[in-house]
Scaffold this motif. Structure first.
Motif, PDB file in Angstrom:
ATOM      1  N   HIS A   1       0.817  -1.216   0.000  1.00 54.34           N
ATOM      2  CA  HIS A   1       0.000   0.000   0.000  1.00 54.34           C
ATOM      3  C   HIS A   1       0.852   1.268   0.000  1.00 54.34           C
ATOM      4  N   GLU A   2       2.020   1.187   0.616  1.00 52.33           N
ATOM      5  CA  GLU A   2       2.847   2.389   0.772  1.00 52.33           C
ATOM      6  C   GLU A   2       3.658   2.739  -0.480  1.00 52.33           C
ATOM      7  N   HIS A   3       3.723   1.861  -1.453  1.00 51.36           N
ATOM      8  CA  HIS A   3       4.543   2.119  -2.643  1.00 51.36           C
ATOM      9  C   HIS A   3       3.697   2.194  -3.907  1.00 51.36           C
ATOM     10  N   GLN A   4       2.523   2.769  -3.748  1.00 52.08           N
ATOM     11  CA  GLN A   4       1.667   3.033  -4.903  1.00 52.08           C
ATOM     12  C   GLN A   4       2.141   4.285  -5.635  1.00 52.08           C
ATOM     13  N   PRO A   5       1.822   4.413  -6.931  1.00 53.41           N
ATOM     14  CA  PRO A   5       1.044   3.467  -7.727  1.00 53.41           C
ATOM     15  C   PRO A   5       1.908   2.329  -8.268  1.00 53.41           C
ATOM     16  N   GLY A   6       1.265   1.213  -8.525  1.00 52.72           N
ATOM     17  CA  GLY A   6       1.928   0.128  -9.232  1.00 52.72           C
ATOM     18  C   GLY A   6       2.422  -1.011  -8.382  1.00 52.72           C
ATOM     19  N   ALA A   7       2.546  -0.828  -7.062  1.00 49.88           N
ATOM     20  CA  ALA A   7       3.130  -1.867  -6.217  1.00 49.88           C
ATOM     21  C   ALA A   7       2.128  -2.974  -5.905  1.00 49.88           C
ATOM     22  N   CYS A   8       2.652  -4.197  -5.795  1.00 44.34           N
ATOM     23  CA  CYS A   8       1.897  -5.336  -5.291  1.00 44.34           C
ATOM     24  C   CYS A   8       2.809  -6.106  -4.342  1.00 44.34           C
ATOM     25  N   ALA A   9       2.258  -6.561  -3.208  1.00 40.98           N
ATOM     26  CA  ALA A   9       3.057  -7.290  -2.212  1.00 40.98           C
ATOM     27  C   ALA A   9       2.189  -8.389  -1.624  1.00 40.98           C
ATOM     28  N   THR A  10       2.699  -9.618  -1.656  1.00 40.28           N
ATOM     29  CA  THR A  10       1.870 -10.773  -1.315  1.00 40.28           C
ATOM     30  C   THR A  10       2.667 -11.810  -0.540  1.00 40.28           C
ATOM     31  N   VAL A  11       2.041 -12.392   0.474  1.00 40.26           N
ATOM     32  CA  VAL A  11       2.516 -13.638   1.082  1.00 40.26           C
ATOM     33  C   VAL A  11       1.566 -14.727   0.607  1.00 40.26           C
ATOM     34  N   GLY A  12       2.094 -15.661  -0.179  1.00 40.70           N
ATOM     35  CA  GLY A  12       1.228 -16.651  -0.810  1.00 40.70           C
ATOM     36  C   GLY A  12       1.365 -18.059  -0.281  1.00 40.70           C
ATOM     37  N   PHE A  13       2.371 -18.315   0.552  1.00 47.19           N
ATOM     38  CA  PHE A  13       2.615 -19.684   1.037  1.00 47.19           C
ATOM     39  C   PHE A  13       3.136 -19.604   2.454  1.00 47.19           C
ATOM     40  N   ILE A  14       2.628 -20.491   3.323  1.00 50.26           N
ATOM     41  CA  ILE A  14       3.065 -20.489   4.712  1.00 50.26           C
ATOM     42  C   ILE A  14       2.997 -21.906   5.272  1.00 50.26           C
ATOM     43  N   GLN A  15       4.012 -22.287   6.026  1.00 54.40           N
ATOM     44  CA  GLN A  15       4.051 -23.569   6.735  1.00 54.40           C
ATOM     45  C   GLN A  15       4.422 -23.295   8.187  1.00 54.40           C
ATOM     46  N   SER A  16       3.663 -23.887   9.100  1.00 54.01           N
ATOM     47  CA  SER A  16       3.928 -23.736  10.530  1.00 54.01           C
ATOM     48  C   SER A  16       4.267 -25.095  11.134  1.00 54.01           C
ATOM     49  N   LYS A  17       5.294 -25.104  11.967  1.00 53.38           N
ATOM     50  CA  LYS A  17       5.703 -26.351  12.620  1.00 53.38           C
ATOM     51  C   LYS A  17       5.695 -26.158  14.139  1.00 53.38           C
ATOM     52  N   PRO A  18       5.288 -27.187  14.880  1.00 54.73           N
ATOM     53  CA  PRO A  18       4.917 -28.539  14.451  1.00 54.73           C
ATOM     54  C   PRO A  18       3.480 -28.676  13.970  1.00 54.73           C
ATOM     55  N   ASN A  19       2.745 -27.585  13.906  1.00 53.23           N
ATOM     56  CA  ASN A  19       1.369 -27.601  13.391  1.00 53.23           C
ATOM     57  C   ASN A  19       0.462 -28.475  14.254  1.00 53.23           C
ATOM     58  N   SER A  20       0.586 -28.300  15.532  1.00 51.97           N
ATOM     59  CA  SER A  20      -0.244 -29.023  16.500  1.00 51.97           C
ATOM     60  C   SER A  20      -1.025 -28.007  17.323  1.00 51.97           C
ATOM     61  N   ARG A  21      -2.274 -28.295  17.616  1.00 52.59           N
ATOM     62  CA  ARG A  21      -3.146 -27.296  18.225  1.00 52.59           C
ATOM     63  C   ARG A  21      -2.730 -26.906  19.648  1.00 52.59           C
ATOM     64  N   ASN A  22      -1.999 -27.767  20.361  1.00 56.22           N
ATOM     65  CA  ASN A  22      -1.628 -27.401  21.728  1.00 56.22           C
ATOM     66  C   ASN A  22      -0.128 -27.227  21.913  1.00 56.22           C
ATOM     67  N   VAL A  23       0.567 -26.865  20.796  1.00 55.29           N
ATOM     68  CA  VAL A  23       1.990 -26.558  20.854  1.00 55.29           C
ATOM     69  C   VAL A  23       2.226 -25.178  20.251  1.00 55.29           C
ATOM     70  N   ILE A  24       2.940 -24.336  20.961  1.00 56.02           N
ATOM     71  CA  ILE A  24       3.318 -23.017  20.432  1.00 56.02           C
ATOM     72  C   ILE A  24       4.230 -23.232  19.227  1.00 56.02           C
ATOM     73  N   PRO A  25       3.912 -22.639  18.081  1.00 59.25           N
ATOM     74  CA  PRO A  25       4.728 -22.863  16.892  1.00 59.25           C
ATOM     75  C   PRO A  25       6.185 -22.440  17.093  1.00 59.25           C
ATOM     76  N   GLY A  26       7.086 -23.337  16.720  1.00 58.72           N
ATOM     77  CA  GLY A  26       8.513 -23.044  16.863  1.00 58.72           C
ATOM     78  C   GLY A  26       9.185 -22.604  15.597  1.00 58.72           C
ATOM     79  N   GLU A  27       8.556 -22.883  14.451  1.00 58.09           N
ATOM     80  CA  GLU A  27       9.165 -22.481  13.173  1.00 58.09           C
ATOM     81  C   GLU A  27       8.070 -22.217  12.146  1.00 58.09           C
ATOM     82  N   VAL A  28       8.240 -21.162  11.388  1.00 59.24           N
ATOM     83  CA  VAL A  28       7.308 -20.831  10.307  1.00 59.24           C
ATOM     84  C   VAL A  28       8.112 -20.488   9.062  1.00 59.24           C
ATOM     85  N   PHE A  29       7.700 -21.074   7.947  1.00 56.40           N
ATOM     86  CA  PHE A  29       8.294 -20.755   6.645  1.00 56.40           C
ATOM     87  C   PHE A  29       7.241 -20.051   5.813  1.00 56.40           C
TER      88      PHE A  29
END
Length: 419
Positions: A254-282
């Motif tokens: 939003h801050e580099h208009q006009p013409g800019a686009c910025a996207t996060v399109g892929f994310i992985q969280s580990k260990p991906n368990s509901r009762n564990v605080i995530p230790g790594e995210v890609f």
């Protein structure tokens, strides 16, 4: 003498026939690179080219070149093309339109007994989408010198399958050197993948260039811990830190208009368990801008954000520069030929900068290049509901036809139309 035109009904039918390979329930396609379905699409294209009297050859990265000979066998070809692979939930027109528009040009040349001085070729570039194997635009990238053949052949998909092995498996590992293919000119027809042409009510966009892009891979490392006994104040939650980075990426766009686009399109969280605080995210980021100086500022802002998040959250943030290409202006003479082709048919046009990456961007490193855009419904692409009007696709193909004829020099009934 009236301007020759393509057969729009035949073009549409070819698109619908190709869309059967990888058809999805919602009306799109899933034709991932180097899968059996990709092979089926390639085989169908090669058979259609054979029926049109063309010869085909394949290079070592799997790019296909189908040739219609010209009067001068020593002349460099005038080439058009795009790709047949798709996103996992892709549409029926992205990429494949450029390939089959090229085939329709050849079929129309045959129907109308038109000869060209230079040979005409239709190219299928390997793995443009970058979905199964990353980065994107691998086949054209090897041709354009952005990647080496060896590094691409060694890329692996998420299941550990090697690009070169899969290319061999489907029978499209050719013998030709991917970098040894001179071209007189290269044109690529494509749906816009955005809303500009449809909003303006225009059938054709004259593409003057493409945005620059910077892709990053970011790994956020915190500390895994039990979600119950660990107090909020001492947590090192990698996912919370990643969320701050994602928000920052959106703000950079939003801050580099006009013409800019910025996207996060892929994310992985580990260990991906509901009762564990995530230790790594890609996660991955995609930054785009038509001005390279602004794109550089966006890159710097992202890295500053990551450093600040790391310090504030007590995590480490590793940022890898995964892919970059600068904004690419297209060849002025070929852009003029595109504009002239539209004028010849009375199509209203407007200049447009491509917001997406295309094979044409890498081909432009080696050969004069231009692109033609046609509208798509609601500007939607990379989606099964992607749609386009037959009359708009026919218009774009007519423009492609005449741009290629002017670039190649043509003859009909003994008359030199290029003079």
């Amino acid at each position: 003498m009236s301007a020759p035109t393509v057969n729009g009904d035949r073009l549409w039918q070819s698109l619908m026939d190709m869309a059967q390979h990888g058809a999805t329930p919602k009306g799109g396609v899933c034709r991932l690179a180097l899968t059996d379905i990709d092979k089926a699409g390639r085989d169908l294209f090669v058979e259609w080219c054979r029926q049109a009297g063309m010869t085909t050859r394949v290079d070592k990265v799997g790019n296909i070149f189908a040739r219609r000979p010209g009067r001068d066998p020593k002349a460099d070809p005038v080439v058009t093309g795009s790709h047949l692979d798709s996103q996992p939930t892709g549409g029926r027109f992205d990429g494949v339109y450029g390939v089959l528009a090229g085939l329709e040009v050849v079929r129309s040349l045959n129907d109308q007994a038109i000869e060209t001085d230079a040979p005409i070729e239709v190219a299928v570039w390997t793995n443009e989408e970058g979905s199964r194997f990353s980065p994107a635009m691998m086949g054209s990238g090897v041709y354009g010198g952005a990647f080496t053949l060896e590094e691409i052949l060694d890329k692996q998909d998420i299941d550990g399958k090697r690009f070169g092995d899969e290319l061999e498996r489907i029978g499209y590992a050719g013998e030709d050197d991917p970098t040894d293919h001179p071209m007189r000119a290269y044109f690529e027809a494509h749906i816009e993948q955005g809303p500009i042409l449809e909003a303006a009510g225009l059938p054709v966009g004259v593409v003057t260039g493409a945005q620059g892009q910077r892709w990053h891979e970011i790994t956020v490392t915190g500390m895994e811990a039990h979600a119950g006994p660990t107090p909020m104040a001492i947590r090192k939650d990698a996912l919370v830190a990643a969320a701050k980075i994602i928000q920052c990426v959106n703000e950079i766009g939003h801050e580099h208009q006009p013409g800019a686009c910025a996207t996060v399109g892929f994310i992985q969280s580990k260990p991906n368990s509901r009762n564990v605080i995530p230790g790594e995210v890609f996660l991955t980021t995609d930054l785009r801008h038509p001005d390279d100086a602004q794109l550089t500022k966006m890159d710097a802002a992202l890295k500053e954000c990551c450093a600040n998040v790391a310090e504030e959250s007590g995590v480490t943030v590793d940022v890898v520069d995964f892919w970059y290409f600068a904004p690419t202006p297209f060849d002025e003479k070929l852009v003029t030929l595109v504009r002239h082709g539209a004028d010849l048919h009375g199509y209203q046009t407007q200049p447009i900068v491509s917001g997406a990456g295309h094979d044409a961007v890498y081909v432009a490193r080696r050969a004069p290049t231009a692109m033609i855009f046609t509208p798509c419904e609601d500007g939607i692409s990379h989606n099964e509901v992607e749609n386009a009007k037959p009359e708009d696709l026919e218009a774009g193909c007519n423009v492609l036809y005449h741009a290629m004829l002017e670039a190649a020099g043509w003859h009909r009934g003994g008359h030199n139309e290029a003079e």
